[in-house]
Motif scaffolding. Structure first.
Motif, PDB file in Angstrom:
ATOM      1  N   SER A 170       0.827  -1.204   0.000  1.00  0.00           N
ATOM      2  CA  SER A 170       0.000   0.000   0.000  1.00  0.00           C
ATOM      3  C   SER A 170       0.865   1.259   0.000  1.00  0.00           C
ATOM      4  O   SER A 170       2.070   1.204   0.257  1.00  0.00           O
ATOM      5  CB  SER A 170      -0.904   0.021   1.229  1.00  0.00           C
ATOM      6  N   GLU A 171       0.201   2.380  -0.235  1.00  0.00           N
ATOM      7  CA  GLU A 171       0.898   3.664  -0.164  1.00  0.00           C
ATOM      8  C   GLU A 171       1.554   3.843   1.202  1.00  0.00           C
ATOM      9  O   GLU A 171       2.658   4.368   1.299  1.00  0.00           O
ATOM     10  CB  GLU A 171      -0.090   4.811  -0.368  1.00  0.00           C
ATOM     11  N   GLY A 172       0.866   3.404   2.236  1.00  0.00           N
ATOM     12  CA  GLY A 172       1.402   3.527   3.585  1.00  0.00           C
ATOM     13  C   GLY A 172       2.698   2.772   3.774  1.00  0.00           C
ATOM     14  O   GLY A 172       3.597   3.235   4.490  1.00  0.00           O
ATOM     15  N   ASP A 173       2.816   1.615   3.133  1.00  0.00           N
ATOM     16  CA  ASP A 173       4.060   0.844   3.224  1.00  0.00           C
ATOM     17  C   ASP A 173       5.231   1.643   2.660  1.00  0.00           C
ATOM     18  O   ASP A 173       6.318   1.670   3.243  1.00  0.00           O
ATOM     19  CB  ASP A 173       3.933  -0.490   2.477  1.00  0.00           C
ATOM     20  N   PHE A 174       4.991   2.299   1.528  1.00  0.00           N
ATOM     21  CA  PHE A 174       6.040   3.134   0.927  1.00  0.00           C
ATOM     22  C   PHE A 174       6.354   4.330   1.833  1.00  0.00           C
ATOM     23  O   PHE A 174       7.515   4.655   2.068  1.00  0.00           O
ATOM     24  CB  PHE A 174       5.613   3.635  -0.455  1.00  0.00           C
ATOM     25  N   LEU A 175       5.303   4.959   2.338  1.00  0.00           N
ATOM     26  CA  LEU A 175       5.483   6.133   3.184  1.00  0.00           C
ATOM     27  C   LEU A 175       6.288   5.801   4.429  1.00  0.00           C
ATOM     28  O   LEU A 175       7.250   6.513   4.764  1.00  0.00           O
ATOM     29  CB  LEU A 175       4.118   6.707   3.585  1.00  0.00           C
ATOM     30  N   TRP A 176       5.929   4.716   5.132  1.00  0.00           N
ATOM     31  CA  TRP A 176       6.663   4.354   6.346  1.00  0.00           C
ATOM     32  C   TRP A 176       8.114   4.009   6.033  1.00  0.00           C
ATOM     33  O   TRP A 176       9.020   4.324   6.808  1.00  0.00           O
ATOM     34  CB  TRP A 176       5.968   3.208   7.076  1.00  0.00           C
ATOM     35  N   HIS A 177       8.348   3.367   4.898  1.00  0.00           N
ATOM     36  CA  HIS A 177       9.727   3.060   4.507  1.00  0.00           C
ATOM     37  C   HIS A 177      10.518   4.357   4.305  1.00  0.00           C
ATOM     38  O   HIS A 177      11.650   4.484   4.797  1.00  0.00           O
ATOM     39  CB  HIS A 177       9.755   2.226   3.222  1.00  0.00           C
ATOM     40  N   ILE A 178       9.933   5.305   3.609  1.00  0.00           N
ATOM     41  CA  ILE A 178      10.615   6.575   3.342  1.00  0.00           C
ATOM     42  C   ILE A 178      10.889   7.316   4.645  1.00  0.00           C
ATOM     43  O   ILE A 178      11.983   7.840   4.865  1.00  0.00           O
ATOM     44  CB  ILE A 178       9.790   7.431   2.356  1.00  0.00           C
ATOM     45  N   ILE A 179       9.910   7.350   5.542  1.00  0.00           N
ATOM     46  CA  ILE A 179      10.084   8.027   6.835  1.00  0.00           C
ATOM     47  C   ILE A 179      11.183   7.347   7.650  1.00  0.00           C
ATOM     48  O   ILE A 179      12.059   8.018   8.209  1.00  0.00           O
ATOM     49  CB  ILE A 179       8.756   8.058   7.618  1.00  0.00           C
ATOM     50  N   GLU A 180      11.146   6.020   7.713  1.00  0.00           N
ATOM     51  CA  GLU A 180      12.126   5.288   8.527  1.00  0.00           C
ATOM     52  C   GLU A 180      13.541   5.411   7.985  1.00  0.00           C
ATOM     53  O   GLU A 180      14.512   5.375   8.739  1.00  0.00           O
ATOM     54  CB  GLU A 180      11.723   3.820   8.620  1.00  0.00           C
ATOM     55  N   ASN A 181      13.664   5.545   6.656  1.00  0.00           N
ATOM     56  CA  ASN A 181      14.995   5.615   6.059  1.00  0.00           C
ATOM     57  C   ASN A 181      15.422   7.031   5.716  1.00  0.00           C
ATOM     58  O   ASN A 181      16.554   7.245   5.291  1.00  0.00           O
ATOM     59  CB  ASN A 181      15.049   4.731   4.811  1.00  0.00           C
ATOM     60  N   GLY A 182      14.517   7.990   5.854  1.00  0.00           N
ATOM     61  CA  GLY A 182      14.860   9.387   5.606  1.00  0.00           C
ATOM     62  C   GLY A 182      15.328   9.660   4.198  1.00  0.00           C
ATOM     63  O   GLY A 182      16.157  10.537   3.985  1.00  0.00           O
ATOM     64  N   GLN A 183      14.820   8.880   3.246  1.00  0.00           N
ATOM     65  CA  GLN A 183      15.243   9.059   1.854  1.00  0.00           C
ATOM     66  C   GLN A 183      14.013   9.288   0.985  1.00  0.00           C
ATOM     67  O   GLN A 183      13.410   8.348   0.484  1.00  0.00           O
ATOM     68  CB  GLN A 183      16.005   7.839   1.370  1.00  0.00           C
ATOM     69  N   GLY A 184      13.656  10.538   0.801  1.00  0.00           N
ATOM     70  CA  GLY A 184      12.462  10.879   0.045  1.00  0.00           C
ATOM     71  C   GLY A 184      12.677  11.019  -1.457  1.00  0.00           C
ATOM     72  O   GLY A 184      11.714  11.170  -2.200  1.00  0.00           O
ATOM     73  N   GLN A 185      13.909  10.974  -1.896  1.00  0.00           N
ATOM     74  CA  GLN A 185      14.178  11.122  -3.326  1.00  0.00           C
ATOM     75  C   GLN A 185      13.797   9.852  -4.080  1.00  0.00           C
ATOM     76  O   GLN A 185      14.162   8.745  -3.666  1.00  0.00           O
ATOM     77  CB  GLN A 185      15.665  11.421  -3.560  1.00  0.00           C
ATOM     78  N   LEU A 186      13.085  10.011  -5.182  1.00  0.00           N
ATOM     79  CA  LEU A 186      12.637   8.859  -5.965  1.00  0.00           C
ATOM     80  C   LEU A 186      13.818   8.013  -6.434  1.00  0.00           C
ATOM     81  O   LEU A 186      13.765   6.784  -6.409  1.00  0.00           O
ATOM     82  CB  LEU A 186      11.800   9.343  -7.153  1.00  0.00           C
ATOM     83  N   LYS A 187      14.890   8.644  -6.823  1.00  0.00           N
ATOM     84  CA  LYS A 187      16.087   7.922  -7.285  1.00  0.00           C
ATOM     85  C   LYS A 187      16.632   6.990  -6.197  1.00  0.00           C
ATOM     86  O   LYS A 187      17.083   5.883  -6.495  1.00  0.00           O
ATOM     87  CB  LYS A 187      17.154   8.943  -7.700  1.00  0.00           C
ATOM     88  N   GLU A 188      16.542   7.412  -4.942  1.00  0.00           N
ATOM     89  CA  GLU A 188      17.028   6.595  -3.820  1.00  0.00           C
ATOM     90  C   GLU A 188      16.220   5.305  -3.662  1.00  0.00           C
ATOM     91  O   GLU A 188      16.723   4.326  -3.127  1.00  0.00           O
ATOM     92  CB  GLU A 188      16.977   7.387  -2.516  1.00  0.00           C
ATOM     93  N   GLN A 189      14.981   5.303  -4.135  1.00  0.00           N
ATOM     94  CA  GLN A 189      14.116   4.133  -3.961  1.00  0.00           C
ATOM     95  C   GLN A 189      14.488   2.994  -4.907  1.00  0.00           C
ATOM     96  O   GLN A 189      13.973   1.889  -4.802  1.00  0.00           O
ATOM     97  CB  GLN A 189      12.652   4.527  -4.119  1.00  0.00           C
ATOM     98  N   GLU A 190      15.405   3.249  -5.819  1.00  0.00           N
ATOM     99  CA  GLU A 190      15.899   2.193  -6.711  1.00  0.00           C
ATOM    100  C   GLU A 190      16.794   1.205  -5.964  1.00  0.00           C
ATOM    101  O   GLU A 190      17.046   0.105  -6.443  1.00  0.00           O
ATOM    102  CB  GLU A 190      16.659   2.810  -7.883  1.00  0.00           C
ATOM    103  N   LYS A 191      17.267   1.560  -4.789  1.00  0.00           N
ATOM    104  CA  LYS A 191      18.141   0.692  -4.001  1.00  0.00           C
ATOM    105  C   LYS A 191      17.365  -0.425  -3.310  1.00  0.00           C
ATOM    106  O   LYS A 191      17.958  -1.391  -2.849  1.00  0.00           O
ATOM    107  CB  LYS A 191      18.860   1.505  -2.912  1.00  0.00           C
ATOM    108  N   TYR A 192      16.066  -0.267  -3.202  1.00  0.00           N
ATOM    109  CA  TYR A 192      15.237  -1.198  -2.438  1.00  0.00           C
ATOM    110  C   TYR A 192      14.285  -1.957  -3.341  1.00  0.00           C
ATOM    111  O   TYR A 192      13.837  -1.449  -4.360  1.00  0.00           O
ATOM    112  CB  TYR A 192      14.420  -0.439  -1.381  1.00  0.00           C
ATOM    113  N   LYS A 193      13.960  -3.169  -2.930  1.00  0.00           N
ATOM    114  CA  LYS A 193      13.007  -4.016  -3.646  1.00  0.00           C
ATOM    115  C   LYS A 193      11.692  -4.053  -2.883  1.00  0.00           C
ATOM    116  O   LYS A 193      11.658  -3.868  -1.662  1.00  0.00           O
ATOM    117  CB  LYS A 193      13.541  -5.444  -3.796  1.00  0.00           C
ATOM    118  N   ILE A 194      10.627  -4.340  -3.591  1.00  0.00           N
ATOM    119  CA  ILE A 194       9.307  -4.474  -2.970  1.00  0.00           C
ATOM    120  C   ILE A 194       9.375  -5.497  -1.836  1.00  0.00           C
ATOM    121  O   ILE A 194       8.807  -5.295  -0.764  1.00  0.00           O
ATOM    122  CB  ILE A 194       8.248  -4.873  -4.011  1.00  0.00           C
TER     123      ILE A 194
END
Length: 136
Positions: A51-75
């Motif tokens: 869900s959107e919330g899963d993405f949001l909590w991941h971003i908050i916990e890792n402090g990486q809001g840049q879309l490019k940074e999300q390429e480091k992680y898998k679903i």
């Protein structure tokens, strides 16, 4: 009610692979306007729903809001095991309705846990509305 009658088959449904990056997941959800989307393995097994919330909590916990940074992680790195458990294609109408009261769609799997599609809450409501109209 036969849930196969209401089933949106896999080829009609948007989904993610657990090996997709978070960026790919976010982009697909944004493009289609989804708040949640099924996740499957490369073999077609249902893994869960994200869900959107899963993405949001991941971003908050890792402090990486840049879309490019999300390429480091898998679903698979952020998916919850207990969110939106599927039903079998042979599930009772009551089981599907119960799950649909708490979520917009119900993932459906076959006997081997292969993802075969979804049943939406909208389709369940429409089914009963049509049934009521025919009775009148």
């Amino acid at each position: 009610m036969n849930i196969a009658y209401l089933l949106h088959i896999k080829s009609e449904v948007k989904y993610l692979y657990d090996t997709n990056t978070l960026r790919q997941g976010l982009e697909k959800m944004r493009k289609h306007g989804y708040t949640a989307i099924p996740v499957i393995s490369e073999d077609g097994d249902y893994v869960g729903t994200i869900s959107e919330g899963d993405f949001l909590w991941h971003i908050i916990e890792n402090g990486q809001g840049q879309l490019k940074e999300q390429e480091k992680y898998k679903i698979m790195d952020i998916i919850r095991d207990d969110f939106m458990e599927p039903v079998s294609i042979n599930a009772s109408a009551e089981e599907v309705i119960e799950k649909a009261t708490n979520q917009n769609f119900v993932p459906v799997v076959d006997d081997r846990n292969k993802f075969i599609g979804i049943v939406t809450r909208r389709d369940i409501i429409n089914y009963f509305m049509e049934k009521q109209q025919k009775a009148n």
